[in-house]
Design a protein around this motif. Sequence first.
Motif, PDB file in Angstrom:
ATOM      1  N   PHE A 137     -21.956   4.649  41.005  1.00 51.39           N
ATOM      2  CA  PHE A 137     -21.101   4.494  39.835  1.00 51.39           C
ATOM      3  C   PHE A 137     -20.257   3.226  39.922  1.00 51.39           C
ATOM      4  O   PHE A 137     -20.191   2.444  38.966  1.00 51.39           O
ATOM      5  CB  PHE A 137     -20.193   5.718  39.699  1.00 51.39           C
ATOM      6  N   ILE A 138     -19.618   2.994  41.056  1.00 52.75           N
ATOM      7  CA  ILE A 138     -18.761   1.808  41.199  1.00 52.75           C
ATOM      8  C   ILE A 138     -19.584   0.535  41.083  1.00 52.75           C
ATOM      9  O   ILE A 138     -19.186  -0.426  40.401  1.00 52.75           O
ATOM     10  CB  ILE A 138     -18.016   1.863  42.549  1.00 52.75           C
ATOM     11  N   LEU A 139     -20.756   0.492  41.728  1.00 53.73           N
ATOM     12  CA  LEU A 139     -21.593  -0.705  41.673  1.00 53.73           C
ATOM     13  C   LEU A 139     -22.158  -0.917  40.269  1.00 53.73           C
ATOM     14  O   LEU A 139     -22.296  -2.061  39.819  1.00 53.73           O
ATOM     15  CB  LEU A 139     -22.725  -0.591  42.689  1.00 53.73           C
ATOM     16  N   ALA A 140     -22.485   0.158  39.570  1.00 52.24           N
ATOM     17  CA  ALA A 140     -23.048   0.030  38.227  1.00 52.24           C
ATOM     18  C   ALA A 140     -22.001  -0.456  37.233  1.00 52.24           C
ATOM     19  O   ALA A 140     -22.269  -1.342  36.409  1.00 52.24           O
ATOM     20  CB  ALA A 140     -23.639   1.362  37.773  1.00 52.24           C
ATOM     21  N   VAL A 141     -20.800   0.116  37.289  1.00 52.50           N
ATOM     22  CA  VAL A 141     -19.748  -0.278  36.346  1.00 52.50           C
ATOM     23  C   VAL A 141     -19.375  -1.746  36.527  1.00 52.50           C
ATOM     24  O   VAL A 141     -19.076  -2.443  35.553  1.00 52.50           O
ATOM     25  CB  VAL A 141     -18.511   0.631  36.527  1.00 52.50           C
ATOM     26  N   GLY A 142     -19.401  -2.231  37.754  1.00 54.25           N
ATOM     27  CA  GLY A 142     -19.036  -3.616  38.014  1.00 54.25           C
ATOM     28  C   GLY A 142     -20.197  -4.581  38.000  1.00 54.25           C
ATOM     29  O   GLY A 142     -20.044  -5.738  38.418  1.00 54.25           O
ATOM     30  N   SER A 143     -21.351  -4.163  37.503  1.00 53.46           N
ATOM     31  CA  SER A 143     -22.525  -5.029  37.511  1.00 53.46           C
ATOM     32  C   SER A 143     -22.338  -6.227  36.587  1.00 53.46           C
ATOM     33  O   SER A 143     -21.745  -6.113  35.505  1.00 53.46           O
ATOM     34  CB  SER A 143     -23.761  -4.235  37.090  1.00 53.46           C
ATOM     35  N   PHE A 144     -22.868  -7.366  37.001  1.00 56.36           N
ATOM     36  CA  PHE A 144     -22.800  -8.586  36.193  1.00 56.36           C
ATOM     37  C   PHE A 144     -24.179  -9.050  35.747  1.00 56.36           C
ATOM     38  O   PHE A 144     -24.407  -9.356  34.574  1.00 56.36           O
ATOM     39  CB  PHE A 144     -22.121  -9.709  36.987  1.00 56.36           C
ATOM     40  N   MET A 145     -25.134  -9.075  36.682  1.00 59.23           N
ATOM     41  CA  MET A 145     -26.437  -9.665  36.369  1.00 59.23           C
ATOM     42  C   MET A 145     -27.293  -8.796  35.467  1.00 59.23           C
ATOM     43  O   MET A 145     -28.057  -9.305  34.655  1.00 59.23           O
ATOM     44  CB  MET A 145     -27.194  -9.996  37.664  1.00 59.23           C
ATOM     45  N   ALA A 146     -27.200  -7.471  35.591  1.00 57.79           N
ATOM     46  CA  ALA A 146     -28.037  -6.594  34.765  1.00 57.79           C
ATOM     47  C   ALA A 146     -27.785  -6.802  33.276  1.00 57.79           C
ATOM     48  O   ALA A 146     -28.724  -7.051  32.513  1.00 57.79           O
ATOM     49  CB  ALA A 146     -27.832  -5.137  35.157  1.00 57.79           C
ATOM     50  N   PRO A 147     -26.540  -6.734  32.792  1.00 60.93           N
ATOM     51  CA  PRO A 147     -26.332  -7.003  31.361  1.00 60.93           C
ATOM     52  C   PRO A 147     -26.548  -8.461  30.990  1.00 60.93           C
ATOM     53  O   PRO A 147     -26.959  -8.761  29.863  1.00 60.93           O
ATOM     54  CB  PRO A 147     -24.873  -6.580  31.128  1.00 60.93           C
ATOM     55  N   ALA A 148     -26.306  -9.385  31.921  1.00 64.20           N
ATOM     56  CA  ALA A 148     -26.473 -10.801  31.609  1.00 64.20           C
ATOM     57  C   ALA A 148     -27.937 -11.173  31.426  1.00 64.20           C
ATOM     58  O   ALA A 148     -28.270 -12.002  30.574  1.00 64.20           O
ATOM     59  CB  ALA A 148     -25.851 -11.662  32.713  1.00 64.20           C
ATOM     60  N   LEU A 149     -28.832 -10.570  32.218  1.00 67.34           N
ATOM     61  CA  LEU A 149     -30.246 -10.942  32.174  1.00 67.34           C
ATOM     62  C   LEU A 149     -31.082  -9.985  31.335  1.00 67.34           C
ATOM     63  O   LEU A 149     -32.069 -10.392  30.724  1.00 67.34           O
ATOM     64  CB  LEU A 149     -30.813 -10.998  33.596  1.00 67.34           C
ATOM     65  N   LEU A 150     -30.737  -8.702  31.331  1.00 65.73           N
ATOM     66  CA  LEU A 150     -31.563  -7.703  30.649  1.00 65.73           C
ATOM     67  C   LEU A 150     -30.958  -7.199  29.342  1.00 65.73           C
ATOM     68  O   LEU A 150     -31.674  -6.619  28.530  1.00 65.73           O
ATOM     69  CB  LEU A 150     -31.794  -6.501  31.584  1.00 65.73           C
ATOM     70  N   GLY A 151     -29.664  -7.378  29.155  1.00 66.06           N
ATOM     71  CA  GLY A 151     -28.996  -6.854  27.974  1.00 66.06           C
ATOM     72  C   GLY A 151     -28.857  -7.886  26.871  1.00 66.06           C
ATOM     73  O   GLY A 151     -29.035  -9.086  27.072  1.00 66.06           O
TER      74      GLY A 151
END
Length: 333
Positions: A265-279
């Motif tokens: 949960f903590i790592l997912a909420v603070g993710s940067f690259m996933a929304p930047a590249l896939l979102g």
Amino acid sequence: MSERYSTEAGEPPRTGIERVRFRLWTAVLRATPVLRVIQAFKRRERLLTVTQAGLGIVWMVAFLLAPLLYILALSFWQRGAGGVVVQEFTLANYEALLLESVNLLGWQIKNVYLLILWQSLKFGFLTTIVTLVLGYVPGYFLGRTESRYRSLLLLLVVLPFWVPLIIRYYAWILVLGNQGMLTTILGWIGLASDGFLYTDLAVITGLVQVLLPFMILPIFNSVSKIDDEYVESAKTMGATPLRAFYEVTLPLSLPGISAGSILVFILAVGSFMAPALLGGPSDLMVANLISRTFGESFDWPLASAMAMVYLVVLFVLITVFNRFVGLEEVFDQ
């Protein structure tokens, strides 16, 4: 054999030669110079322990507490002309984040930052649930199996860590794009699709793939510590294998589930690259918004306020989680 054993065990030696050796050795150990040397080693050991603890505290203060305190102070300052930070106390940054309403594309939105924060939490919750569903069975199997290939299977779980994160996300672009592998396979079976890239599904898929080992490994660690006698006792009492799992194995594996859930949960909420590249543009998360505010708008005080609100929300959620689960028991496993 027995005489040697009795001497090594600290019992009085039986033969005359051994008595002499024992007395000489005792006299040497009790000699003042030897005692001073021993005491010096003890003091040095204490000094070494204190030094190690001091270095750890200095490291925490220099690289964790000091930056956090600076960001906290920065969040109460103002942005001047050209992005210059004006060191004048103000609550305007927090008012802009928490109180101001914004008209976005004709819709009256209460607050864009809070919407993005909620979206980040939503992605975190969904990613945690999906990784738990997908990761419990592999973690349970690895914890219970006695196969000689167990080490190899564990290696396969951690193998993705050897691949850089950005490469794994770019691989999902090739899979989920409009000309990607998934779209091609769906076309073969007559299901036309424009691809799944730049959607919520793409972001959650990327997060699940990257964070799945963080769920599997704690569950494996927890399940592997369950004594087989508990399960066998339940079966002896008449429980079916399924009931023995629900009554014994599942409750005893809850610490691993809790540890994996909070990590994911903590790592997912603070993710940067996933929304930047896939979102897409509507899939922003808190990390992306903070980055843009720092790097593009050069509004460091506002970005610092965003970071502090984000940390407070996480702290509150972890505190609530700790109240119901008990993190002390989780991390003692």
